[in-house]
Write an enzyme that holds these catalytic residues in place. Sequence first.
Site, mmCIF file in Angstrom:
data_model
loop_
_atom_site.group_PDB
_atom_site.id
_atom_site.type_symbol
_atom_site.label_atom_id
_atom_site.label_comp_id
_atom_site.label_asym_id
_atom_site.label_seq_id
_atom_site.Cartn_x
_atom_site.Cartn_y
_atom_site.Cartn_z
ATOM 1 C CE1 TYR A 1 4.899 20.190 -31.515
ATOM 2 C CE2 TYR A 1 7.049 20.778 -32.394
ATOM 3 C CZ TYR A 1 6.263 20.340 -31.340
ATOM 4 O OH TYR A 1 6.843 20.062 -30.119
ATOM 5 C CE LYS B 1 5.064 22.951 -29.093
ATOM 6 N NZ LYS B 1 4.581 22.871 -27.704
HETATM 7 P P1 NDP Z 1 3.418 13.514 -24.945
HETATM 8 O O1 NDP Z 1 2.570 13.240 -26.139
HETATM 9 O O2 NDP Z 1 4.260 12.417 -24.381
HETATM 10 O O3 NDP Z 1 2.501 14.101 -23.759
HETATM 11 C C1 NDP Z 1 1.628 15.174 -23.972
HETATM 12 C C2 NDP Z 1 0.448 15.045 -23.014
HETATM 13 O O4 NDP Z 1 -0.492 16.109 -23.325
HETATM 14 C C3 NDP Z 1 -0.302 13.720 -23.215
HETATM 15 O O5 NDP Z 1 -0.653 13.164 -21.976
HETATM 16 C C4 NDP Z 1 -1.495 14.147 -24.019
HETATM 17 O O6 NDP Z 1 -2.612 13.281 -23.900
HETATM 18 C C5 NDP Z 1 -1.786 15.523 -23.430
HETATM 19 N N1 NDP Z 1 -2.681 16.299 -24.282
HETATM 20 C C6 NDP Z 1 -2.815 16.243 -25.624
HETATM 21 N N2 NDP Z 1 -3.791 17.060 -26.040
HETATM 22 C C7 NDP Z 1 -4.299 17.647 -24.925
HETATM 23 C C8 NDP Z 1 -5.358 18.576 -24.692
HETATM 24 N N3 NDP Z 1 -6.087 19.061 -25.695
HETATM 25 N N4 NDP Z 1 -5.625 18.949 -23.429
HETATM 26 C C9 NDP Z 1 -4.900 18.459 -22.379
HETATM 27 N N5 NDP Z 1 -3.907 17.568 -22.538
HETATM 28 C C10 NDP Z 1 -3.602 17.165 -23.791
HETATM 29 O O7 NDP Z 1 4.318 14.760 -25.335
HETATM 30 P P2 NDP Z 1 5.757 15.228 -24.785
HETATM 31 O O8 NDP Z 1 5.854 14.966 -23.344
HETATM 32 O O9 NDP Z 1 6.790 14.708 -25.687
HETATM 33 O O10 NDP Z 1 5.655 16.796 -25.061
HETATM 34 C C11 NDP Z 1 5.255 17.740 -24.052
HETATM 35 C C12 NDP Z 1 5.446 19.142 -24.606
HETATM 36 O O11 NDP Z 1 6.813 19.320 -24.986
HETATM 37 C C13 NDP Z 1 4.621 19.407 -25.867
HETATM 38 O O12 NDP Z 1 4.141 20.734 -25.828
HETATM 39 C C14 NDP Z 1 5.627 19.231 -26.985
HETATM 40 O O13 NDP Z 1 5.273 19.957 -28.121
HETATM 41 C C15 NDP Z 1 6.876 19.775 -26.319
HETATM 42 N N6 NDP Z 1 8.105 19.299 -26.944
HETATM 43 C C16 NDP Z 1 8.436 17.967 -26.975
HETATM 44 C C17 NDP Z 1 9.620 17.552 -27.585
HETATM 45 C C18 NDP Z 1 10.030 16.129 -27.633
HETATM 46 O O14 NDP Z 1 11.082 15.841 -28.207
HETATM 47 N N7 NDP Z 1 9.279 15.198 -27.057
HETATM 48 C C19 NDP Z 1 10.516 18.520 -28.198
HETATM 49 C C20 NDP Z 1 10.089 19.884 -28.117
HETATM 50 C C21 NDP Z 1 8.923 20.234 -27.502
HETATM 51 P P3 NDP Z 1 -2.642 11.923 -24.812
HETATM 52 O O15 NDP Z 1 -1.852 10.916 -24.056
HETATM 53 O O16 NDP Z 1 -4.101 11.561 -24.890
HETATM 54 O O17 NDP Z 1 -2.066 12.257 -26.119
#
Ligand code: NDP
Length: 246
Positions: A154, A158
Site C-alpha cells: 500500500y 501511494k
Molecule cells: P472503500 O473500500 O470504502 O471504497 C473503495 C471503492 O473502490 C469500493 O467501492 C471498491 O469496490 C472500489 N474498487 C476496488 N477495486 C477497484 C477496481 N479495481 N476498479 C474500480 N473500483 C474498485 O475505500 P475508501 O473510501 O476508504 O478509500 C478510497 C480511497 O482513499 C482509496 O484510494 C484509499 O486508498 C484512500 N485512502 C483511504 C483512507 C481511509 O482511511 N479510509 C486513508 C487514506 C487513503 P469494492 O466495494 O468491491 O471493494
Amino acid sequence: MLLKERVAIVTGGARGIGREIALLLAREGADLAICDVNEVVLDATKKEVEASGRKCLAETVDVTKADQVEDFVQKTLDKFGKIDILINNAGITRDGLLVRMSEADWDAVLNVNLKGAFNCTKSVAKIMMKQRDGRIVNIASIIGIMGNAGQANYAASKGGLIALTKTVAKELGSRNVRVNAVAPGFIQTDMTAKLSEDTKNTMLKLIPLGALGTAKDVANIVLFLASDNSAYITGQVVQVDGGMVM
Ligand code: NDP
C-alpha cells in the site's frame, strides 16, 4: 456552485470516500461518470447523484483493465461531450508484514492503486490536452509519505501515486491540465472499520486534532482542487490528516 457545467469522472465512486466526492461534486453542479467494481452500491450512488439534479453515467469497470477504462472514458465523452475532472480514487488494501506478503497481494494493491490511476490518467490526458483544460486529483495516503509497518504494498502504491502526480503535472502543465494529490490520514470508512480498536486508539494518540477524519473532510479538498479556486496549484500533495504527519 463551483463546478457548474463541469463533467467529472470518479473511480471507485460507489461507496466510501469516492461516493462522498461524487455527491459533493454533483451538489456543486458537475455531471458525473462514476465507475466501480461494486455493482450493487454503484446503482444506489447513481440514484443519489441524480436526486441532486445532475446527470450520472455509472459503469462497472475494473480500473486495472486498460480496455475497460478506455471504453468507459469513451462512453463518458459520448454522453457529455467533454471531461473536465478525473478523480483517481479506487483503492484497496491487502495488509501483511513484508516477509509474509504474497506476490499476489503485492500485485493486487499495486495494480489497483497505481496502475489503475495510470490507466485512467493516460486515457483522459489526451482529451484534456486537446481541450486545453483539465483537473486530475489522485487520492493518495499519508502512508505513501511516511510508510507503515504491515503495508509495504500500500505504501509503495501511494508513494508511486504521488510521484505519478508530480510527473504528470510537469508533462501536462503547458496544456493547462492541473494534477494534484490528496493524502488522507485515518478516515472513518469501511477500509478503517476493519482495524482493531487497539490500532485505532494508537493512531488517535498520533493525531493532534484527536479524531479520525470523515469522507467529507477529504471531499472538501478534492472540490477545491477540482475547481477554479485552485487555478494556480499543480503538482502538490495536500494532507488531510488532522496534523498527523508534519
Ligand atoms: P472503500 O473500500 O470504502 O471504497 C473503495 C471503492 O473502490 C469500493 O467501492 C471498491 O469496490 C472500489 N474498487 C476496488 N477495486 C477497484 C477496481 N479495481 N476498479 C474500480 N473500483 C474498485 O475505500 P475508501 O473510501 O476508504 O478509500 C478510497 C480511497 O482513499 C482509496 O484510494 C484509499 O486508498 C484512500 N485512502 C483511504 C483512507 C481511509 O482511511 N479510509 C486513508 C487514506 C487513503 P469494492 O466495494 O468491491 O471493494
